[in-house]
Design an enzyme around this catalytic site. Structure first.
Site, PDB file in Angstrom:
ATOM      1  N   LYS A   5      -2.597 -10.500 -15.112  1.00  0.00           N
ATOM      2  CA  LYS A   5      -3.539 -11.362 -14.386  1.00  0.00           C
ATOM      3  C   LYS A   5      -4.311 -12.212 -15.375  1.00  0.00           C
ATOM      4  O   LYS A   5      -4.467 -11.874 -16.535  1.00  0.00           O
ATOM      5  CB  LYS A   5      -4.504 -10.515 -13.557  1.00  0.00           C
ATOM      6  CG  LYS A   5      -3.828  -9.851 -12.370  1.00  0.00           C
ATOM      7  CD  LYS A   5      -4.836  -9.288 -11.420  1.00  0.00           C
ATOM      8  CE  LYS A   5      -4.138  -8.720 -10.192  1.00  0.00           C
ATOM      9  NZ  LYS A   5      -5.077  -8.177  -9.243  1.00  0.00           N
TER      10      LYS A   5
ATOM     11  N   ARG B 113      -1.624  -4.615   2.569  1.00  0.00           N
ATOM     12  CA  ARG B 113      -2.138  -5.646   3.466  1.00  0.00           C
ATOM     13  C   ARG B 113      -1.019  -6.253   4.291  1.00  0.00           C
ATOM     14  O   ARG B 113      -1.145  -6.431   5.482  1.00  0.00           O
ATOM     15  CB  ARG B 113      -2.837  -6.746   2.663  1.00  0.00           C
ATOM     16  CG  ARG B 113      -4.112  -6.284   2.001  1.00  0.00           C
ATOM     17  CD  ARG B 113      -4.639  -7.325   1.082  1.00  0.00           C
ATOM     18  NE  ARG B 113      -3.674  -7.525  -0.003  1.00  0.00           N
ATOM     19  CZ  ARG B 113      -3.920  -8.162  -1.124  1.00  0.00           C
ATOM     20  NH1 ARG B 113      -5.084  -8.710  -1.325  1.00  0.00           N
ATOM     21  NH2 ARG B 113      -3.003  -8.283  -2.062  1.00  0.00           N
TER      22      ARG B 113
ATOM     23  N   HIS C 255     -11.417  -3.118  -0.596  1.00  0.00           N
ATOM     24  CA  HIS C 255     -11.338  -1.997  -1.540  1.00  0.00           C
ATOM     25  C   HIS C 255     -12.244  -0.852  -1.081  1.00  0.00           C
ATOM     26  O   HIS C 255     -11.848   0.319  -1.114  1.00  0.00           O
ATOM     27  CB  HIS C 255     -11.802  -2.423  -2.944  1.00  0.00           C
ATOM     28  CG  HIS C 255     -10.912  -3.395  -3.628  1.00  0.00           C
ATOM     29  ND1 HIS C 255     -11.398  -4.561  -4.181  1.00  0.00           N
ATOM     30  CD2 HIS C 255      -9.580  -3.384  -3.891  1.00  0.00           C
ATOM     31  CE1 HIS C 255     -10.407  -5.220  -4.749  1.00  0.00           C
ATOM     32  NE2 HIS C 255      -9.287  -4.532  -4.576  1.00  0.00           N
TER      33      HIS C 255
END
Length: 163
Positions: free
Chosen positions: A42, A93, A18
């Site tokens: 989440k 990613r 991050h």
């Protein structure tokens, strides 16, 4: 108005990946907002909003990064409109991230009250696999966290595991 960018996330906890995206974004735009959102999809967060803000502030100060930190609820596009954000920053990613991020971006474009662009920044090679979930797993198993998070975050993770 300038180029106002938003880098949103749950940051539970903030990782070196991050921070890499934040550093790179802060050099590209006139203003950077780090948006901490409560993600209802989440599981329960490890850190409170206040703890997340404190950790990020400590990192920004140490790294000499200019950015604002704001907490928001609700739709991302509503927050973007309120803050006059015209650029959304998203980190990538892997290929699976791209598929999710494309869906996320197209949905937000449909819901948006104003025009914005999405800028995808690929993770640096050393952080391609890194996620907050992975960091929490390493913490739970008492592994070495130093490569994944900064010292201030590592201390807080160790404290959480002890409790």
């Amino acid at each position: 108005m300038g180029k106002i960018a938003l880098y949103p996330g749950s940051f539970d906890p903030i990782t070196r990946g991050h921070i890499d995206i934040i550093k790179r974004s802060s050099n590209l735009f006139d203003k950077l907002i780090i948006g901490i959102f409560k993600n209802s999809t989440k599981s329960k967060a490890w850190f409170s909003d206040e703890e997340k803000v404190e950790m990020i502030q400590e990192i920004l100060k140490k790294e000499g990064i200019e950015a604002e930190i704001k907490i928001f609820n609700g739709l991302l596009v509503d927050f973007m409109y309120k803050e006059n954000v015209n650029i959304l920053i998203r980190g990538l990613r892997a290929l699976s991230d791209y598929e999710y991020e494309l869906q996320f971006t197209l949905t937000n474009k449909t819901l948006a009250k104003s025009e914005f662009e999405t800028v995808f920044l690929t993770a640096s090679r050393e952080y391609l696999y890194l996620s907050s979930s992975l960091v929490k797993e390493v913490a739970l198993n008492k592994g070495d966290l130093s490569f994944f998070v900064t010292e201030n975050v590592e201390r807080r993770l160790i404290d959480k595991v002890k409790k």
